[in-house]
Design a protein around this motif. Sequence first.
Motif, PDB file in Angstrom:
ATOM      1  N   UNK E  10     -21.880  47.959  51.364  1.00 31.58           N
ATOM      2  CA  UNK E  10     -23.134  48.194  52.051  1.00 31.58           C
ATOM      3  C   UNK E  10     -23.975  46.936  52.095  1.00 31.58           C
ATOM      4  N   UNK E  11     -24.361  46.582  53.295  1.00 24.96           N
ATOM      5  CA  UNK E  11     -25.312  45.482  53.446  1.00 24.96           C
ATOM      6  C   UNK E  11     -26.626  46.073  53.897  1.00 24.96           C
ATOM      7  N   UNK E  12     -27.633  45.892  53.105  1.00 23.99           N
ATOM      8  CA  UNK E  12     -28.901  46.496  53.454  1.00 23.99           C
ATOM      9  C   UNK E  12     -30.032  45.560  53.123  1.00 23.99           C
ATOM     10  N   UNK E  13     -31.154  45.831  53.726  1.00 19.22           N
ATOM     11  CA  UNK E  13     -32.343  45.072  53.393  1.00 19.22           C
ATOM     12  C   UNK E  13     -33.478  46.052  53.184  1.00 19.22           C
ATOM     13  N   UNK E  26     -33.999  41.124  52.522  1.00 16.83           N
ATOM     14  CA  UNK E  26     -33.270  41.362  51.290  1.00 16.83           C
ATOM     15  C   UNK E  26     -31.818  40.938  51.480  1.00 16.83           C
ATOM     16  N   UNK E  27     -31.267  40.232  50.483  1.00 13.40           N
ATOM     17  CA  UNK E  27     -29.898  39.750  50.654  1.00 13.40           C
ATOM     18  C   UNK E  27     -28.883  40.882  50.645  1.00 13.40           C
ATOM     19  N   UNK E  30     -23.100  44.367  47.816  1.00 13.11           N
ATOM     20  CA  UNK E  30     -21.873  45.142  47.946  1.00 13.11           C
ATOM     21  C   UNK E  30     -21.707  46.002  46.718  1.00 13.11           C
ATOM     22  N   UNK E  56     -31.362  50.579  48.988  1.00 10.74           N
ATOM     23  CA  UNK E  56     -31.815  51.753  49.737  1.00 10.74           C
ATOM     24  C   UNK E  56     -33.286  52.061  49.465  1.00 10.74           C
TER      25      UNK E  56
END
Lengths: 194, 194, 194, 194, 194, 194
Positions: E10-13, E26-27, E30, E56
Amino acid sequence: MVLKSFIFSIAIMTLVTSMSYASDSIPLQDFCVAINDPNNSHVTIAAANVRTLPGLNTLGISLYRLDYPPHSLNAPHTNPRGSEILVVVEGMLYVGFVTSTSAPNMKNRLFSKILHPGDVFVFPMGLIHFQLNVGKSKAVAFIALNSQLPGGNNIPNALFDSHPPISDDILAKAFQVDKKVVDYIRSQFESNNY
Amino acid sequence: MVLKSFIFSIAIMTLVTSMSYASDSIPLQDFCVAINDPNNSHVTIAAANVRTLPGLNTLGISLYRLDYPPHSLNAPHTNPRGSEILVVVEGMLYVGFVTSTSAPNMKNRLFSKILHPGDVFVFPMGLIHFQLNVGKSKAVAFIALNSQLPGGNNIPNALFDSHPPISDDILAKAFQVDKKVVDYIRSQFESNNY
Amino acid sequence: MVLKSFIFSIAIMTLVTSMSYASDSIPLQDFCVAINDPNNSHVTIAAANVRTLPGLNTLGISLYRLDYPPHSLNAPHTNPRGSEILVVVEGMLYVGFVTSTSAPNMKNRLFSKILHPGDVFVFPMGLIHFQLNVGKSKAVAFIALNSQLPGGNNIPNALFDSHPPISDDILAKAFQVDKKVVDYIRSQFESNNY
Amino acid sequence: MVLKSFIFSIAIMTLVTSMSYASDSIPLQDFCVAINDPNNSHVTIAAANVRTLPGLNTLGISLYRLDYPPHSLNAPHTNPRGSEILVVVEGMLYVGFVTSTSAPNMKNRLFSKILHPGDVFVFPMGLIHFQLNVGKSKAVAFIALNSQLPGGNNIPNALFDSHPPISDDILAKAFQVDKKVVDYIRSQFESNNY
Amino acid sequence: MVLKSFIFSIAIMTLVTSMSYASDSIPLQDFCVAINDPNNSHVTIAAANVRTLPGLNTLGISLYRLDYPPHSLNAPHTNPRGSEILVVVEGMLYVGFVTSTSAPNMKNRLFSKILHPGDVFVFPMGLIHFQLNVGKSKAVAFIALNSQLPGGNNIPNALFDSHPPISDDILAKAFQVDKKVVDYIRSQFESNNY
Amino acid sequence: MVLKSFIFSIAIMTLVTSMSYASDSIPLQDFCVAINDPNNSHVTIAAANVRTLPGLNTLGISLYRLDYPPHSLNAPHTNPRGSEILVVVEGMLYVGFVTSTSAPNMKNRLFSKILHPGDVFVFPMGLIHFQLNVGKSKAVAFIALNSQLPGGNNIPNALFDSHPPISDDILAKAFQVDKKVVDYIRSQFESNNY
């Protein structure tokens, strides 16, 4: 002069929020708020909220233009349902708000400032605040609140000009004065609250 | 008498809301709010909110016990961040609130009622309201608000006992009286606002 | 001219929301946003949001002044976290937004209007919208959004000037054109996105 | 005795929230909830929520009085839409709640306490909780929840007295017992769930 | 088989909400959730929530994959902080939920259905619900909840396997059975609650 | 093959939120969304939102199945009213989103990743994002959003295929190209936006 008239011509559509079943397909609506008499001594308020513009429903924002004749006051009041941001576009305003009792060392602290055109000031949700035109000419400001109908409690009118009236006993106790003082203040108010 | 003491012994845990990263794993906390002097003439308020009980954080509710000596008044005030529900458990209270200006035909309408033990009354968010003990003996009520720290704006104190003070000019204009009246009212207030 | 400068001088205090443990006791903060070069051909934006004014934290509102040189465009963009209300204070703007696909018979409908000073327009949360100065002189508007940091997605920059770039394949498919067209558009953008 | 009757006499007005188009101008409403039989062995609940008091609509709060005969239990249940704060006004209650599985080291932790008059306890939103009268006489408590209609899931009734019933297979697997045990428990419930 | 593994990459910011001061910068993160033993008889749950994926935070959503061995049950439980939507991608599930007591004529109503691949079912916030694999082979479903950490109250474990235990007296009263039955059920549970 | 059909068979009940007066007593509803032509070159979307399933009203969540033919693209778009979580169940997707301008050093940053079955990816509320099938066979994903009707702004269609069209002047300025390029792109779009 571009600021003399304040005509709302608003095209909006209702958005669906996660709380209500609606589509974002609302036709155009136009609305015009006239300022009847810009020369009187009272602050005049032209409103773009959900009452004047039903299409603002669910959008959670409203905007107002305030015209302050010289020396006029937007009396101490609260907005029960929104924080307010104000920008001065003409004239000079002295503005302020008083903190609530939720902070032990900060209760009833007055934060105030003199604002010139371009200055911005914020009034946190529900706190008592006011604006006074301290310039020699009229002043104009725009305010926005994060509610489609934030409401307003004009404190002097709410206390001394309600219908039916609040009893003298309560107001005398509240202000720690004789009932004659209460009656005197009350007599100053005629039922012309806006 | 069961109501004479109001000891908060609260075990709570912090819940995760959708806005904050937290777990529901908070140890027990105990807290005791003493009522110093139940015989004075002021309304005393014992609070269970997030300031006295940090574990209430994110739970969005608070509770207060109010003890009203005979003839005492909880002066007109607003709660900037919550609606309030009140239940009388002892004595007789006259309560009321004033509507905001958001309803054209309803602005500054006073809704009031005399309450007896078991009666419930609701004060919508942000509106000016008050309670007066109109019985011959003390009165006791519990109130709950849907905020962990709803705050309170005691209007007479906020206007006439703020720090620094609101200028005489503003208060005189607001109440449409001479500055001498403002100074007189102000002199009644000593810096003992609770 | 009163509108030439836009100096933010803001005194605010942080309010407690029901979600966070905080007091409403925050010291004064002043902030000044300079407009570097009012004569260039780009729309200049002076922002009063939580990034420039930390005290706006939890208040849920922000305000911006936009200065539009003649013929300048605030390119199609979305604000991911707020609805927007705009008032024109000088000049003439052509504004519009496009509806989303959530309404079967209304998807991709353009609502647009020419606005003059005093006109108000609303852009519902998250929809693509733009403003174009269609007058011969500069235009000035204030906008407010119901978020302390609503964000902005400038669509041409986001698609053709991101870092790293979106692949030609995706943009060519999306706009149904040859990759050479994509490369040509991309070459027009230098990394000067504001 | 002041607590024997619990008559709701509520004057409320509907407030506008940022999500709904409404005014704060609602007429007075009175409502009386009788407690039929205070001598039975079940906990009796008198409710002031939006179902009994439509004017609570949009205000986000509700209040309940609970009367516990000696040894009576408010069985383990959840409130799906609100956090609960409880204050004891008479008698002695043993109360508790169980944490959810969202905290790895804290799942299914029981937090419990014996409460006396004046004690306050908080039940975080959605967690399983209960109250038991552990005194020799009746007990009385007020509870408030931050929802106008928080709902209640009485767990034994929901599992063993639903309509239609949950299959024996599911309940036997869930409680890891033979279906005969399930049938036995089910037989104890008559359709008198309140 | 594509569904055998469930690797979260998951890539999230983190987005700014109107309640918190934060940027959307946000970097990449994983995360890999292994399913230890897909052959046991318990439902296995692989979670993508704020606890396993801190990014999240503030996004208000979470997703879970559930693998049901033949005849396995996801026991009656509630999610205290979110509504749930479920889609079956393999196998056959019997699912249901029980209504709360907030609707006079609808309390403790069971809504249930047998679902096949592609079927969707919704469990409203906070209500008691379950899923049972009624097919001969394993079943797989994805569920999403509108909370970053919705929590779970497994009812049999919460009641009969809490730490410390809920007293026999309370459980016997609640289920209207003898304490021996309570003890028998409790003995079935070993402290292996997941 | 279990994933070929996607039939919604949903039983739901409307929950009361703190904002609306409603009960949780709603009858069963069934709904079937057919996927007309799984062999075409466009991404097909089967939706379970409040428009197709009115009972989702107030529950704040929706779910979608997306079928991607080989090489098909879900073009850059935004969801104006919800954050999105995606799980791949078949095939291989290249996905990404672009950050907004609210972070000074992060504006227009592309976050992207190639996903395989079981991988999860999150698209924060309102940001521009896309998915491309980069495998040789079809791909299938489920997405959930924390809104009952999150909406979608397909950017190429919104800009080049709106009704009425956005003027060439605006699009040429926005993309910094000649109007001929705008006309060329526009000609590629027929009014078949979904």
